[in-house]
Design a protein around this motif. Structure first.
Motif, PDB file in Angstrom:
ATOM      1  N   CYS A  61      -5.665  16.330   6.120  1.00 15.15           N
ATOM      2  CA  CYS A  61      -6.548  15.232   6.539  1.00 15.15           C
ATOM      3  C   CYS A  61      -7.604  15.691   7.542  1.00 15.15           C
ATOM      4  O   CYS A  61      -8.671  15.083   7.651  1.00 15.15           O
ATOM      5  N   PHE A 106     -10.352  10.352  -1.059  1.00 14.10           N
ATOM      6  CA  PHE A 106      -9.059   9.681  -1.194  1.00 14.10           C
ATOM      7  C   PHE A 106      -9.013   8.746  -2.402  1.00 14.10           C
ATOM      8  O   PHE A 106      -8.024   8.718  -3.125  1.00 14.10           O
ATOM      9  N   GLN A 118      -7.958   4.934   8.533  1.00 14.62           N
ATOM     10  CA  GLN A 118      -6.584   4.457   8.694  1.00 14.62           C
ATOM     11  C   GLN A 118      -6.439   3.036   8.146  1.00 14.62           C
ATOM     12  O   GLN A 118      -5.429   2.700   7.527  1.00 14.62           O
ATOM     13  N   LEU A 145      -6.416   3.258   4.351  1.00 15.51           N
ATOM     14  CA  LEU A 145      -5.158   3.852   3.887  1.00 15.51           C
ATOM     15  C   LEU A 145      -4.021   2.830   3.959  1.00 15.51           C
ATOM     16  O   LEU A 145      -3.200   2.729   3.042  1.00 15.51           O
ATOM     17  N   SER A 151       4.071  12.190   4.809  1.00 11.74           N
ATOM     18  CA  SER A 151       3.069  12.471   5.838  1.00 11.74           C
ATOM     19  C   SER A 151       3.629  13.450   6.846  1.00 11.74           C
ATOM     20  O   SER A 151       4.853  13.555   7.023  1.00 11.74           O
TER      21      SER A 151
END
Length: 448
Positions: free
Chosen positions: A194, A206, A246, A249, A275
């Motif tokens: 990332c 993404f 964020q 996501l 993750s």
């Protein structure tokens, strides 16, 4: 071959009918229960390849089913059916050992995908990586054996998993092992750093984009989520995601769908999310650098990878493996380590963990004489070469390799200045061969 049997538990006749009809079309047998008591009787009397249970039952809740299966028939995957928006309930079920969850109203495509994945769990794999010869996690220490057991258990789940550990400890290796042992093993494993994606390209990378959605978008392009569909998406250094990304996501995880740039429609995706980061993610949340709601979604279960200094008994095995790999790559016999070199490695703290060990051995392999690595052939940071418990303050370190190169550059420059730039004397002062010093000077740009 006998048909797999699925136990479905729900007190709503319409839901039972829908589940029974859908599973029947998948050539599966079903048994139904509308109360907790009926379900427990069936679980004690028969064996099932899968259990689907509602969270709310007239005489109890689905968590009791999850715990009962974990205790009495752990090989049976169990999926929770929850009301829409009850994500906290679903997360608690995953933590308790549930395989996955569905939300009401039940999406039939998602249901079929979940069932197909669950039924692959107990199917024999002809090329299964369970043999120790194929295990990339080298070591016999208690921490590494404990890690292996945890990986074996977590590979069966679909829960989002957060892999924590220091830089160089092998987090991506652990993620690949989880994927290889999972029912998704024959599907893609897509690793993503990332921190390496420019922020302006992140959404496109993404989620993909449509032709003409921005300057330079000359064709449709799938994103990383689409590339990992039905497989595993590994987000390394997830703490480096900018705040705006964020938010996007989090939505993709919650909705199990992504919308490519330039598209008006969302595309359903089915990925297992793993993750990792070397940072303290809870501290990042406390400092406002990482969203708390996203942290809870990706950190359903945490798996800690032990640092190398906590498993020193694995060093000889790791060293043999790394040197054998270097020898094979270079087409020459593997050098041996002298006792002093082994003592030096055994007494070192390895702030960079296995990656630092690999780098140190590769340098020594290149520079050693007569197929023998001595202590002088090993470059190890002098500030951490002790077995004491006093750890270094690493808060100012952004990149380990740059940090180590800077220390090396300072030591060599000091030795050269003290010897009036007599390279032979400087090499002796540093305990290096002249050849080794020349290599380091060239690598660090000091050979002018």
């Amino acid at each position: 071959m006998t048909q797999p049997t699925v136990l479905i538990i729900d007190d709503e006749p319409d839901i039972l009918e829908l589940l029974e009809m859908t599973l029947g079309r998948m050539d599966l047998l079903t048994r139904r229960a509308s109360t907790l008591e009926q379900a427990l009787v069936l679980l004690d009397a028969e064996s099932f390849e899968l259990c689907l249970t509602d969270m709310r039952l007239p005489d109890g809740d689905g968590m009791t089913i999850v715990r009962h299966i974990q205790q009495h028939c752990p090989a049976t995957p169990v999926a929770m059916i929850t009301a829409f928006g009850s994500l906290d309930t679903a997360i608690n079920a995953l933590k308790a050992g549930a395989f996955d969850f569905l939300t009401k109203p039940v999406d039939l495509t998602r249901l079929r995908e979940l069932v197909a994945t669950a039924l692959r769990l107990n199917q024999p794999k002809p090329d299964s990586p369970t043999d120790s010869d194929d295990d990339p996690l080298l070591g016999i220490s208690p921490p590494i054996e404990r890690l292996r057991r945890q990986i074996g258990k977590l590979a069966r789940s679909q829960a989002p998993l957060y892999i924590s550990g220091e830089s160089g400890s092998g987090k991506e290796l652990v993620a690949r092992r989880i994927h290889a042992l999972s029912p998704r093993a024959d599907q893609p494993f897509v690793p993503v750093n990332c921190g390496a994606i420019p922020s302006e390209l992140m959404e496109s990378e993404f989620f993909g984009h449509r032709k003409g959605s921005f300057t330079g978008a000359v064709a449709d392009k799938p994103g990383l989520f689409q590339a990992a569909n039905h497989g595993t998406l590994f987000l390394d250094e997830v703490a480096d995601l900018p705040m705006a990304m964020q938010v996007k996501l989090l939505r993709a995880i919650q909705e199990k769908a992504v919308r490519p740039l330039g598209s008006q429609r969302e595309e359903p995706i089915d990925v297992r999310l793993l993750s990792a980061t070397h940072k303290d993610l809870a501290a990042e949340v406390a400092q406002g650098h990482f969203r708390q709601d996203l942290f809870y979604r990706i950190n359903v279960i945490e798996l800690q990878v032990p640092p190398l200094r906590e498993r020193r008994e694995d060093l000889p095995l790791l060293i043999r493996h790394i040197l054998a790999r270097l020898a094979q790559r270079n087409g020459m016999p593997a050098p041996r380590l002298t006792d002093s070199a082994m003592d030096r490695l055994q007494s070192y703290r390895f702030p960079g963990n296995v990656r630092e060990l690999e780098n140190a051995l590769e340098r020594a392999f290149t520079l050693c004489d007569e197929q023998q690595i001595d202590a002088g052939d090993l470059y190890l940071s002098p500030c951490t070469a002790s077995q004491g418990d006093d750890s270094q303050d690493l808060s100012q370190i952004d990149h380990l390799e740059d940090y180590l190169d800077n220390i090396e550059r300072q030591a060599i420059t000091q030795a050269l200045e003290e010897t009036r730039w007599n390279k032979t004397a400087a090499a002796k002062r540093l305990g290096l061969t002249f050849r080794s010093l020349r290599y380091r000077l060239k690598k660090l740009g000091l050979d002018d």
